[in-house]
Write a protein that holds these residues in place. Sequence first.
Motif, PDB file in Angstrom:
ATOM      1  N   THR A  78      57.439 -34.790   8.619  1.00 47.08           N
ATOM      2  CA  THR A  78      58.057 -35.428   9.934  1.00 47.08           C
ATOM      3  C   THR A  78      59.553 -35.422   9.923  1.00 47.08           C
ATOM      4  OG1 THR A  78      56.115 -36.407  10.427  1.00 47.08           O
ATOM      5  CG2 THR A  78      58.037 -37.175  11.773  1.00 47.08           C
ATOM      6  N   HIS A  81      61.339 -32.116   9.653  1.00 44.10           N
ATOM      7  CA  HIS A  81      61.286 -31.273  10.947  1.00 44.10           C
ATOM      8  C   HIS A  81      62.220 -31.868  12.054  1.00 44.10           C
ATOM      9  CE1 HIS A  81      59.376 -28.756  14.134  1.00 44.10           C
ATOM     10  NE2 HIS A  81      59.464 -29.708  14.889  1.00 44.10           N
ATOM     11  N   GLU A  82      62.466 -33.216  12.048  1.00 41.61           N
ATOM     12  CA  GLU A  82      63.441 -33.823  12.863  1.00 41.61           C
ATOM     13  C   GLU A  82      64.800 -33.380  12.454  1.00 41.61           C
ATOM     14  OE1 GLU A  82      63.725 -35.979  16.245  1.00 41.61           O
ATOM     15  OE2 GLU A  82      61.817 -35.473  15.423  1.00 41.61           O
ATOM     16  N   SER A 244      63.049 -24.168   6.081  1.00 40.84           N
ATOM     17  CA  SER A 244      62.421 -24.854   6.513  1.00 40.84           C
ATOM     18  C   SER A 244      60.984 -24.414   6.825  1.00 40.84           C
ATOM     19  CB  SER A 244      63.067 -25.091   7.835  1.00 40.84           C
ATOM     20  OG  SER A 244      63.184 -23.875   9.023  1.00 40.84           O
ATOM     21  N   GLU A 248      58.007 -26.755   5.462  1.00 44.05           N
ATOM     22  CA  GLU A 248      57.037 -27.164   6.383  1.00 44.05           C
ATOM     23  C   GLU A 248      55.328 -26.652   6.126  1.00 44.05           C
ATOM     24  OE1 GLU A 248      57.820 -28.280  10.616  1.00 44.05           O
ATOM     25  OE2 GLU A 248      60.008 -27.952   9.956  1.00 44.05           O
ATOM     26  N   THR A 326      54.691 -33.435  15.302  1.00 48.81           N
ATOM     27  CA  THR A 326      56.014 -33.313  14.946  1.00 48.81           C
ATOM     28  C   THR A 326      57.087 -33.281  16.232  1.00 48.81           C
ATOM     29  OG1 THR A 326      56.139 -31.261  13.935  1.00 48.81           O
ATOM     30  CG2 THR A 326      55.892 -33.033  12.481  1.00 48.81           C
ATOM     31  N   ASP A 327      56.369 -32.526  17.032  1.00 45.07           N
ATOM     32  CA  ASP A 327      57.243 -32.338  18.334  1.00 45.07           C
ATOM     33  C   ASP A 327      56.628 -33.107  19.553  1.00 45.07           C
ATOM     34  OD1 ASP A 327      59.150 -30.629  17.641  1.00 45.07           O
ATOM     35  OD2 ASP A 327      57.657 -29.107  17.203  1.00 45.07           O
ATOM     36  N   TYR A 488      59.595 -21.609  16.859  1.00 44.26           N
ATOM     37  CA  TYR A 488      59.606 -22.126  15.426  1.00 44.26           C
ATOM     38  C   TYR A 488      58.130 -22.529  15.062  1.00 44.26           C
ATOM     39  CZ  TYR A 488      61.023 -25.326  11.623  1.00 44.26           C
ATOM     40  OH  TYR A 488      61.277 -25.803  10.391  1.00 44.26           O
ATOM     41  N   ASN A 489      57.523 -23.336  15.857  1.00 40.01           N
ATOM     42  CA  ASN A 489      56.037 -23.648  15.606  1.00 40.01           C
ATOM     43  C   ASN A 489      55.401 -22.375  15.133  1.00 40.01           C
ATOM     44  OD1 ASN A 489      52.984 -24.041  16.497  1.00 40.01           O
ATOM     45  ND2 ASN A 489      54.071 -26.361  15.819  1.00 40.01           N
ATOM     46  N   VAL A 492      56.054 -21.309  11.725  1.00 35.13           N
ATOM     47  CA  VAL A 492      55.439 -21.984  10.555  1.00 35.13           C
ATOM     48  C   VAL A 492      54.070 -22.066  10.331  1.00 35.13           C
ATOM     49  CG1 VAL A 492      55.393 -24.690   9.985  1.00 35.13           C
ATOM     50  CG2 VAL A 492      57.400 -23.922  10.666  1.00 35.13           C
TER      51      VAL A 492
END
Length: 527
Positions: A78, A81-82, A244, A248, A326-327, A488-489, A492
């Motif tokens: 988390t 990701h932030e 990243s 992740e 996380t989003d 992005y999601n 990952v």
Amino acid sequence: MPLNDERPTSTSSAEDQGSDVESSERCDSMTSASDLDCSRDSFTSDCTSKHSTPSSSPPKTLTLDEVMASAKDLSNLTLAHEIIVNRNFHVEPSNLPQNSLEKLVRDTVHKIYWEMLESELNNEPPAYEHAIKLLEDIRETLLSFLNPGANRMRTQIMEVLDMDLIRQQADNDAVDIQGLASYIITTMGKLCAPVRDEEVEKLQQNTGSIVKLFKEIFRVLDLMKMDMINFTIETLRPELQKQSVEYEREKFQSILDKTPSALDHTTSWIKSALEELLTAMNTTDQSNGQGKGQKSLPGPFLIIDTAFLHILTSDYKGALPETLMTDESRLREIQWQLQRLQAVNEVLLIVYSTVGGPIQGLPALAERLKRMTCVLLDGMHSPGFNLEDTLGSVSAQICCELNKSLTERNYPALTPALQATLLGQIRSITQKGNPIRTLVEVRVQQYFMALISAPKPLTKLEEVPTGLAAIKPELAALAAKFIRLVDYNRRVYGPFYLGIVRKLIFNDIPPAPTPPQDPTPSPVASN
């Protein structure tokens, strides 16, 4: 020693969040033409690498250590990701609620500590037990601010704040506590960021008691810690962005290995999209007269695209997928903003279709009506917000604005009957089956679906469907944020999604029926 609590926070507005995610095309595993048209054999093959085939452990009872390890992985995931997606993310001291139990306990403990220190220093002879611990903590904090190559400064700090020497001085009542405080303040001035120069200068001018001085030293040291952490975050962000996706994905796989149920909500989310597509395809097959043996199946990427679209719709009430947690705040904010934009567009469509020609071709008026409606509908998702009553106020304000514009251009004002019609139609958009509302929702879904499934969606942001022109700039800006998050999601968690789709599609499909056997024995068999 008493220090202020600290926690990671973000001070950016919701509209700024996610702005730092670099837009990019879908990863190769998600966008290649062969993947989009993949056959059943290639989709179900297992000849993939570890990262492209996420695995989950069989069900088991988790130990406390495994739960804590998963929680640590989730926390790291988390935080990383932030840092990556939120350019304005930074750390700051927490501000506890004024009357909270936590604040009361913290303040009480701090008060007791400082009173104890003051009592020891006021004794005859003074006691330095707590003061020495305090100086040792300050020394470690100052050393933590140094770069690896600052050997000269490190040596100087260790010599001046030599705890063994200070203990010997304390035994002989020869500790120059004021001189040590002055050295600490001077060193802080050399190490602090320019923004803290004023705070350090105030410490140098402090004429209060030594205890109050050390309290202020600790307060400024806390600020310097925040500055150092935030500087480190800014320094690490480019490197994190480079790695990243892999980072992740590996962290989530680690969570999945320890917690096999970590994809349950994600599976339900994708399953809901699959069921919707299967229902639509079955209806189409029946209308086209296709038989049962010609059952159509949606492609894996269409299923995933539809699942992402569900996140935006107001009908989606399920738990948020684990891969999107996380989003969560960003997605909820986008969803709320989209629903408000839809309501604004519905209101404007009703106004312009009802009043007609006298208000057409006036962009300044349209902008005023849009801005006014947006302001009145702000907070429409807050608890206790009465949307129907607010829409009544919106109608009244719009009628006033329209009458003003009409009379200025020598047109007759709106009649009471027309104003009543506007009021009724505008308030009716709260009803689920309202045709204007349905039309706008369908057009918005078409717009977002086209973007989600496009190879280069950011080039198509301006291609807004007919009927949404009034909110085109706001809709395009909102869509850009959403598409960046989705892209992005997908990079990952794409392999995880494909694994879920594979199981849902092919594990639930019954085997093809075998041809019926002729009950009459063949002559060859008889012989």
